[in-house]
Design a protein around this motif. Structure first.
Motif, mmCIF file in Angstrom:
data_model
loop_
_atom_site.group_PDB
_atom_site.id
_atom_site.type_symbol
_atom_site.label_atom_id
_atom_site.label_comp_id
_atom_site.label_asym_id
_atom_site.label_seq_id
_atom_site.Cartn_x
_atom_site.Cartn_y
_atom_site.Cartn_z
ATOM 1 N N GLY A 80 69.616 -24.212 56.524
ATOM 2 C CA GLY A 80 69.638 -24.766 57.988
ATOM 3 C C GLY A 80 70.849 -22.804 57.998
ATOM 4 O O GLY A 80 71.084 -23.301 57.268
ATOM 5 N N SER A 81 70.652 -22.891 59.812
ATOM 6 C CA SER A 81 71.775 -22.190 60.151
ATOM 7 C C SER A 81 73.110 -22.172 59.760
ATOM 8 O O SER A 81 74.204 -22.044 59.790
ATOM 9 C CB SER A 81 71.758 -20.966 61.609
ATOM 10 O OG SER A 81 70.570 -22.163 62.518
ATOM 11 N N ASP A 82 73.028 -23.478 60.037
ATOM 12 C CA ASP A 82 73.979 -24.514 60.057
ATOM 13 C C ASP A 82 75.298 -23.955 58.473
ATOM 14 O O ASP A 82 75.996 -23.398 58.911
ATOM 15 C CB ASP A 82 74.066 -25.959 60.232
ATOM 16 C CG ASP A 82 73.703 -26.182 60.829
ATOM 17 O OD1 ASP A 82 73.392 -25.961 61.957
ATOM 18 O OD2 ASP A 82 72.909 -28.033 61.231
ATOM 19 N N PHE A 104 77.104 -24.628 71.070
ATOM 20 C CA PHE A 104 77.291 -25.649 70.075
ATOM 21 C C PHE A 104 78.597 -25.923 69.195
ATOM 22 O O PHE A 104 79.008 -25.136 68.378
ATOM 23 C CB PHE A 104 76.324 -24.247 68.987
ATOM 24 C CG PHE A 104 75.742 -25.101 67.932
ATOM 25 C CD1 PHE A 104 74.932 -26.184 68.252
ATOM 26 C CD2 PHE A 104 75.688 -24.494 66.899
ATOM 27 C CE1 PHE A 104 73.928 -26.335 66.893
ATOM 28 C CE2 PHE A 104 74.492 -24.760 65.421
ATOM 29 C CZ PHE A 104 73.770 -25.691 65.386
ATOM 30 N N TYR A 107 79.969 -23.631 65.298
ATOM 31 C CA TYR A 107 81.507 -22.660 64.995
ATOM 32 C C TYR A 107 82.153 -23.689 65.170
ATOM 33 O O TYR A 107 83.717 -22.921 64.070
ATOM 34 C CB TYR A 107 81.003 -22.100 66.643
ATOM 35 C CG TYR A 107 79.399 -21.720 67.028
ATOM 36 C CD1 TYR A 107 78.649 -21.062 66.142
ATOM 37 C CD2 TYR A 107 79.038 -21.424 68.673
ATOM 38 C CE1 TYR A 107 77.542 -21.147 65.978
ATOM 39 C CE2 TYR A 107 77.693 -21.046 68.793
ATOM 40 C CZ TYR A 107 76.802 -20.839 67.711
ATOM 41 O OH TYR A 107 75.714 -20.743 67.752
ATOM 42 N N ALA A 147 76.072 -17.846 70.631
ATOM 43 C CA ALA A 147 74.632 -18.725 70.498
ATOM 44 C C ALA A 147 74.126 -18.259 72.208
ATOM 45 O O ALA A 147 74.120 -18.060 72.971
ATOM 46 C CB ALA A 147 74.793 -20.149 71.283
ATOM 47 N N ASN A 151 73.649 -22.796 73.540
ATOM 48 C CA ASN A 151 73.365 -25.102 73.576
ATOM 49 C C ASN A 151 74.757 -24.946 74.193
ATOM 50 O O ASN A 151 75.656 -24.995 73.139
ATOM 51 C CB ASN A 151 72.785 -24.882 71.891
ATOM 52 C CG ASN A 151 72.561 -26.054 72.442
ATOM 53 O OD1 ASN A 151 73.023 -26.863 72.843
ATOM 54 N ND2 ASN A 151 72.142 -26.243 70.951
ATOM 55 N N ASP A 175 73.775 -15.779 67.753
ATOM 56 C CA ASP A 175 73.135 -16.666 67.017
ATOM 57 C C ASP A 175 71.702 -17.528 68.050
ATOM 58 O O ASP A 175 72.360 -17.567 69.452
ATOM 59 C CB ASP A 175 73.890 -18.448 67.665
ATOM 60 C CG ASP A 175 73.143 -19.597 66.591
ATOM 61 O OD1 ASP A 175 72.232 -19.610 66.458
ATOM 62 O OD2 ASP A 175 73.749 -20.366 66.581
ATOM 63 N N ALA A 177 69.022 -19.130 67.742
ATOM 64 C CA ALA A 177 68.446 -20.310 67.051
ATOM 65 C C ALA A 177 67.405 -20.337 68.530
ATOM 66 O O ALA A 177 65.654 -20.633 67.763
ATOM 67 C CB ALA A 177 69.169 -21.279 67.054
ATOM 68 N N TYR A 178 67.179 -19.985 69.860
ATOM 69 C CA TYR A 178 65.608 -19.611 70.293
ATOM 70 C C TYR A 178 65.222 -18.305 71.052
ATOM 71 O O TYR A 178 65.180 -18.711 72.181
ATOM 72 C CB TYR A 178 67.070 -20.952 71.409
ATOM 73 C CG TYR A 178 67.023 -22.251 71.760
ATOM 74 C CD1 TYR A 178 66.714 -23.135 71.347
ATOM 75 C CD2 TYR A 178 68.873 -21.929 71.185
ATOM 76 C CE1 TYR A 178 67.022 -24.616 71.114
ATOM 77 C CE2 TYR A 178 69.346 -23.776 70.501
ATOM 78 C CZ TYR A 178 68.581 -24.259 70.319
ATOM 79 O OH TYR A 178 68.968 -25.425 70.675
ATOM 80 N N THR A 201 66.663 -19.243 63.071
ATOM 81 C CA THR A 201 66.106 -20.715 62.452
ATOM 82 C C THR A 201 64.592 -21.089 62.534
ATOM 83 O O THR A 201 64.020 -20.339 63.438
ATOM 84 C CB THR A 201 67.533 -21.895 63.072
ATOM 85 O OG1 THR A 201 66.683 -22.863 61.911
ATOM 86 C CG2 THR A 201 66.482 -22.374 64.053
ATOM 87 N N SER A 203 64.576 -23.869 62.525
ATOM 88 C CA SER A 203 64.049 -24.934 63.302
ATOM 89 C C SER A 203 64.107 -26.139 64.545
ATOM 90 O O SER A 203 63.405 -27.181 65.195
ATOM 91 C CB SER A 203 65.809 -25.557 63.250
ATOM 92 O OG SER A 203 66.265 -25.921 62.060
ATOM 93 N N LYS A 204 63.687 -24.603 65.608
ATOM 94 C CA LYS A 204 63.287 -24.785 67.020
ATOM 95 C C LYS A 204 61.886 -24.613 66.710
ATOM 96 O O LYS A 204 61.348 -24.491 68.239
ATOM 97 C CB LYS A 204 64.462 -23.787 67.755
ATOM 98 C CG LYS A 204 65.721 -24.362 68.051
ATOM 99 C CD LYS A 204 65.751 -25.654 67.599
ATOM 100 C CE LYS A 204 67.409 -26.057 67.197
ATOM 101 N NZ LYS A 204 68.431 -26.045 67.027
ATOM 102 N N ARG A 211 64.744 -27.526 56.676
ATOM 103 C CA ARG A 211 65.916 -26.940 56.847
ATOM 104 C C ARG A 211 66.070 -24.810 55.776
ATOM 105 O O ARG A 211 66.869 -25.495 55.659
ATOM 106 C CB ARG A 211 67.079 -27.541 55.681
ATOM 107 C CG ARG A 211 67.404 -29.159 56.412
ATOM 108 C CD ARG A 211 67.625 -29.466 57.666
ATOM 109 N NE ARG A 211 68.551 -29.316 57.799
ATOM 110 C CZ ARG A 211 68.634 -28.479 59.379
ATOM 111 N NH1 ARG A 211 67.957 -27.787 60.046
ATOM 112 N NH2 ARG A 211 70.401 -27.880 59.423
#
Ligand SMILES: *Cc1c(COP(=O)(O)O)cnc(C)c1O
Length: 346
Positions: A80-82, A104, A107, A147, A151, A175, A177-178, A201, A203-204, A211
């Protein structure tokens, strides 16, 4: 004997309440094609369970490099990017970390875990970066997380503002992610500059359960982060399944993402027509909105109606705000109907 760094941290929690319509985690709402999932799982044989995975996740990295359109040598994969956010906090710089808020939560968490000072600078009234307020912390920070889209606000920050902070000597992490819902990227900069990294990621876009996060940057930086990457951070099962899905379902994912964008626009229009609802335009797969009532009450009333969304009103600037993920058309209709019912009742 507990380390002081953890003193003001609490475990990250997500919404787990059971509801018929769940629009709280920004996942892809459309099922991946059944035959592709079946075939992907058939790749999981006995050895995938008994033996250690490929520590380099070579085949998956090839598939992701092709999917994103960047060379493999510029990529590092994370659980995951986490996980990648943790790595970045440990490797890039050693001063404070600039975090425009609301944003988010990872961070802030990873900044604290790394023992660094977070500088949370509130966004301006349009949810863009406040360059004036950011200037005040310039001497204190050498790393910043953005982000993009943000988010939970859903907007893209202005590129010029991000660039101007970088010009002041701050290493920037963008980031994305979207990305698929906004189609605006800093990858060209991340591939050329030693002060910029991009996060992506899976994930989305339909694979949150696997992950898999992606870090993109110049070889020199990737090599440094490799030094602390946990050797088997991508499970064997995730490696084969994601590789297969990326090779076979690319067109489907693009189609599903386009559907979500269409639905996002419809939801924005229909929500704006509900009396008292203030909608913030989104470039992601979720929508931030404000109602005249306390957000925790709206949230609870919606749960009674079998709809789960996210209460984000505890965050700075977001009084009475909630965030709804864009779902399938029928789920969005159900949410709209219940939101009207709940707001009328309150
Ligand atoms: C959802 C999200 C992520 C995804 O994290 P993963 O660990 O890859 O699932 C990263 N950044 C932001 C801003 C997000 O909203």
């Amino acid at each position: 004997m507990i380390n002081k760094k953890l003193e003001d941290l609490t475990p990250y929690k997500t919404e787990t309440t059971r509801c018929r319509v769940r629009l709280s985690s920004n996942e892809l709402p459309f099922e991946l094609p059944e035959d592709i999932i079946y075939e992907a799982l058939r790749q999981v044989d006995e050895t995938k369970i008994r033996l250690y995975p490929d520590p380099e996740a070579k085949r998956l990295k090839e598939a992701i490099a092709e999917f994103i359109g960047v060379p493999e040598e510029n990529i590092l994969l994370g659980n995951g990017s986490d996980e990648l956010i943790y790595y970045i906090s440990l490797v890039i710089g050693d001063k404070g970390v600039l975090i425009p808020v609301p944003t988010f939560p990872m961070y802030l968490i990873s900044t604290k875990v790394a023992g660094r000072n977070p500088f949370e600078v509130p966004l301006d009234s349009r949810f863009d970066i406040d360059t004036e307020k950011s200037k005040d912390v310039m001497g204190e920070v050498d790393l910043a997380f953005f982000a993009y889209p943000n988010n939970p606000t859903g907007n893209l920050f202005s590129r010029e503002k991000i660039n101007s902070l970088r010009e002041k000597g701050i290493f920037i992490v963008v980031d994305e992610a979207y990305y698929d819902y906004a189609k605006d990227t800093f990858i060209n900069e991340a591939l050329r500059r030693e002060d910029t990294l991009v996060l992506r990621t899976l994930s989305k876009i339909g694979m949150a359960g696997l992950r898999i996060g992606v870090l993109i940057g110049v070889k020199e930086i990737i090599r440094e982060i490799e030094k602390i990457r946990l050797p088997f951070n991508i499970s064997a099962i995730s490696q084969v399944v994601a590789t297969y899905i990326l090779s076979r379902a690319k067109d489907y994912i693009r189609y599903a993402v386009d559907k979500v964008i269409e639905e996002r626009e419809r939801l924005e229009r229909e929500m704006s027509c509900i009396e008292g609802v203030e909608v913030f335009r989104s470039k992601a797969n979720f929508i931030l909105f404000r109602t005249p009532f306390p957000a925790d009450v709206v949230h609870k009333e919606l749960i009674k109606e079998n709809v789960l969304i996210r209460d984000v009103s505890y965050m700075p600037l977001l009084t009475r705000c909630l965030r709804v993920s864009v779902g399938k058309p029928e789920d969005n209709d159900f949410f709209l109907e219940k939101l009207r019912v709940v707001l009328k009742r309150l």
